[in-house]
Each structure stands twice: as C-alpha cells, then as structure tokens.
Design a protein around this motif. Sequence first.
Motif, PDB file in Angstrom:
ATOM      1  N   GLU A  67       0.926  -1.642   0.267  1.00  0.00           N
ATOM      2  CA  GLU A  67      -0.109   0.243   0.106  1.00  0.00           C
ATOM      3  C   GLU A  67       1.168   1.413   0.057  1.00  0.00           C
ATOM      4  OE1 GLU A  67      -3.102  -0.140   2.914  1.00  0.00           O
ATOM      5  OE2 GLU A  67      -2.509   1.689   3.618  1.00  0.00           O
ATOM      6  N   SER A 115      -6.747   1.374   6.661  1.00  0.00           N
ATOM      7  CA  SER A 115      -7.282   1.686   5.244  1.00  0.00           C
ATOM      8  C   SER A 115      -8.954   1.553   5.186  1.00  0.00           C
ATOM      9  CB  SER A 115      -6.240   1.076   4.206  1.00  0.00           C
ATOM     10  OG  SER A 115      -5.237   0.981   4.960  1.00  0.00           O
ATOM     11  N   ALA A 122      -6.704  -2.874   3.589  1.00  0.00           N
ATOM     12  CA  ALA A 122      -5.409  -3.649   4.088  1.00  0.00           C
ATOM     13  C   ALA A 122      -5.362  -5.000   3.786  1.00  0.00           C
ATOM     14  CB  ALA A 122      -4.748  -2.864   5.286  1.00  0.00           C
ATOM     15  N   SER A 280      -2.324  -5.127   0.946  1.00  0.00           N
ATOM     16  CA  SER A 280      -3.934  -4.452   0.154  1.00  0.00           C
ATOM     17  C   SER A 280      -4.425  -6.148  -0.285  1.00  0.00           C
ATOM     18  CB  SER A 280      -3.341  -3.921  -1.332  1.00  0.00           C
ATOM     19  OG  SER A 280      -2.853  -2.062  -1.131  1.00  0.00           O
TER      20      SER A 280
END
Length: 294
Positions: A67, A115, A122, A280
């Motif tokens: 990420e 996130s 994530a 991610s």
Amino acid sequence: MTTIQTKPLTPNFGVEVSGMNLSDVSEGQNFAELRALFEEHSALLFRAQDISNAEHMALAQLFGPIEDRKADERKPGEKFEVPEVSNVQKDGSTSGEMDLHTLNLKSNFLWHSDSTFLPTPALTNILIGRVVTSEGGATELASTRAAWAAMPEALKAKIRGRGIWHRYSHSRRKISPELAELPMFNKWPDQHWNAVWPNPVNGREALYIASHAFKVDGYDETESQALLDELMAFCTQPEFTYSHQWAVGDVLIWDQRAVLHRGTPWPYEQPRTLSSICASVTEDDGIGSIRMPA
C-alpha cells in the motif's frame, strides 16, 4: 532445520511463532506455513527478528501489493520508503504533544483497521519495533472474528447484511477538527463495505468496522454512531484483546479483515519508532464478498 512452533497470545486468537526467521521467508520457503498461521490465528508475533527495510518490503509483497498512500505526492524517480510510526522529527527531536504530527499519532489510539477508507483496503500490517520506550507505547489488538462468534444474536441482527461507510477524516475529526481538514485525510471518496467479512479460506466471519466508520445503511448518522460505538465496545472487551509491549526486533503481523488495533500513549519526550507496511487485499482475499454499491 528449526521446527516452527507456536504458543497462544490469548485464549481466543493470536499466536507467538518461533523457529521462523522472517528475513529468510520467500514464496518457496516458509511462506505457505506463515500464511496458514495468518489465516487460522489472525495475529502473529515474532520476537528478536533482524529484518532490514528491504526484507520488510519483500515480506509484505508476499501477502499482496504494498500500500502506497503517497503515490500521488511522489516526484518522478522518487522511490517508496518504508513508512514509520514515529514521533522523531528530521532533526532528531521529538514532536510536541499538541502539534499536528502528534495529534495524528494520537488518532491511532482509536480502535481501527487500516485503510478501510481506501478503494482497496489493507489485508495486513507488518509492524516492526525499531526504537521503543521505557513505558507505554503498546500496540493493542482486538479480534472482531472472536467477538462476532460470541456476539448475542440481537446485536448481530442490527448490523448483519448492512453496509458501513468509511471516511479517513472522520477518525481524525474525533481528535482535532484542524487535523481532519488536512489534504492527506481527504484524498479519497467515502468507501462502502459490507459489515461482515467472511474469510475465504475457512469461512469464519469477522465484523469489519473501524474508527473511520461513520454511517450504517438504514440508520441516520446519530443512530449509526451509537450502533458503531456499541459494536466497538463489544469487540474490544478484554477477552477479545491482546496488548503488546514492544522490544526492538519484535514483529507483529495481523489480519486487517478480522483484527482491530490501536496504539497507547507514552512519554512523548521519549522517541518511539515502528516500521509499518500494509499489504493490500486482492480478489483472493475475499474483497468481492464485502463490496457494496457506491
């Protein structure tokens, strides 16, 4: 050859893993075992690891794409640098307790999953202790998988099948209205995710909430916040949590789909630095099961 061993961090989730050198893990060496432990236990602790930034990045990439929240800010040719959760400034001093940098660190004291406000959230955070404090500065984890399994049906019924909206600035506004207005917290449109994330490997469900959550489908914002607070309070009861006091070389890896986390305060004149890389989610991690209409 060292045998990989585990011992529970708590009765309900998490294990400490020994016999695995994370700097040596690769697609063909120990990653299958590591990923299986990750799916089964949701949180993994490794102690006394000697792992460089390059090895940290390589490990994260085994889980998924790294990420990069600052990709839009980076000049041509500038490389991704491992993010640090730190109160140490460029001149070596520590940030003041009430400046915006420290206020942003304090917003990490709210229970959250990283996130949830991004178009692609994530899967994991790999957090490494680099500089630790003499007291405070713990990282606490809470299993929303264990909590969901134990949750009364009446409370589950309030949220099951509903979408939750997430916004980065919402969590920052709880700490400081000035902080919430900074451009970095307003880059992305609101994200809409199903409240429950089933693990695609074992089918076990987890509640997917965070301090960034502000609205639940079918409720107004006041009702939504009351419900989110009730759910968060249930999930963060002692039987569903683990508190980690850092030593240099400790590594925590946890499943953002099923585990909340937060930091705890420390004496701010003491430097504290953790290296943090999020990987991610991909389609294989079940993101398709939580997508909701925009």
